[in-house]
Motif scaffolding. Structure first.
Motif: not given
Length: 277
Positions: A29-45, A211-215
């Motif tokens: 199970r390489a990915v096992d029941d993953v849930s997440l959201t990524i909001e517009s304009g954010e950087a999710l690590g 990458l930070q500047q490009l964001q």
């Protein structure tokens, strides 16, 4: 509305042949029941040790590989229900920066061809048709040249890089070329898959700052995949911690780094030294 929304995502790989012949039983199970959201304009690590499923999750979100089950939505569009033509249209806004700057660039192409390729494939201009490079109009050629020059400047490379080949550049410079290619279609969302792990610390720090500047300049949204908590802490506004295919903790960067709740998160924080960026 979230830019990216993942619900109950699972990716299972069946085990193949055993070392002693025949078929091994079981599954990974390489990915096992993953849930997440990524909001517009954010950087999710997305942080975790090697083999935790981070890169698989990033590729699932872009539908570069198909999930076993679950759902993925981008700007409200159900990616798993999208046909070929719709996915082609949606992929203009979803790009990836690969980990290996040495292997991700075609050594047969000049830099200008590498950066221009997405524009031709995705018809970034009415005159830029696939398989039509010899028939480009004069205006289209000028537009393409100007766009490549703009992208080179954006990633800190000189105009002289256009006619050179990937082997003529350092690792950090090659990663800048890969970033320029990812930016060519002006995407909204970029998966940065361990983009500094193959670079030495000082060069990696320069890429993180870029990458930070490009964001800021391009209004990008990132899923930034890394095994380094200090790098993620510097670049990202929110962190998700992944262990053995599962998200074990998520929250604002300050909360995760200052008051981690999960033992695995504390282990990651203790295991990685600070870097100067």
């Amino acid at each position: 509305m979230a830019l990216v929304e993942v619900r109950n995502l699972i990716k299972i790989y069946p085990l193949g042949e055993s070392l002693f012949g025949g078929h091994a039983h079981g599954e990974i199970r390489a990915v096992d029941d993953v849930s997440l959201t990524i909001e517009s304009g954010e950087a999710l690590g997305l942080v975790g040790e090697s083999g935790s499923g981070k890169s698989t999750l990033g590729r699932l979100i872009l539908r570069l590989i198909e999930p076993t089950s679950g759902s993925i939505h981008f700007e409200g569009h159900n990616l798993l229900a999208a046909g070929r033509s719709e996915m082609r249209r949606l992929r203009r806004n979803m790009q990836i920066i690969f980990q290996d700057p040495f292997g991700s660039l075609d050594p047969r192409f000049r830099v200008e061809d590498i950066i221009a390729e997405p524009l031709l494939i995705h018809r970034g201009s009415p005159d830029l048709r696939r398989d039509s490079r010899p028939r480009l109009s004069g205006r289209a050629k000028l537009d393409l040249k100007a766009r490549v020059s703009e992208l080179l400047r954006a990633v800190g490379l000189d105009e002289s890089a256009r006619q050179r080949y990937p082997h003529e550049f350092s690792g950090g410079q090659r990663q800048r070329i890969g970033i320029a290619r990812a930016l060519a279609l002006r995407p909204k969302f970029i998966v940065a898959d361990e983009p500094v792990s193959a670079l030495d610390v000082s060069v990696g720090a320069q890429i993180v700052n870029l990458l930070q500047q490009l964001q800021r300049d391009f209004g990008l949204t990132y899923l930034f995949i890394s095994h380094s908590m200090p790098v993620v802490r510097y670049l990202c506004t929110r962190i998700a911690v992944m262990q053995r295919g599962r998200i074990v903790e998520t929250g604002p960067t300050e909360q995760i780094t200052q008051s981690p709740e999960h033992p695995y998160t504390r282990t990651l924080l203790e295991a990685t030294p600070e870097i100067a960026v």
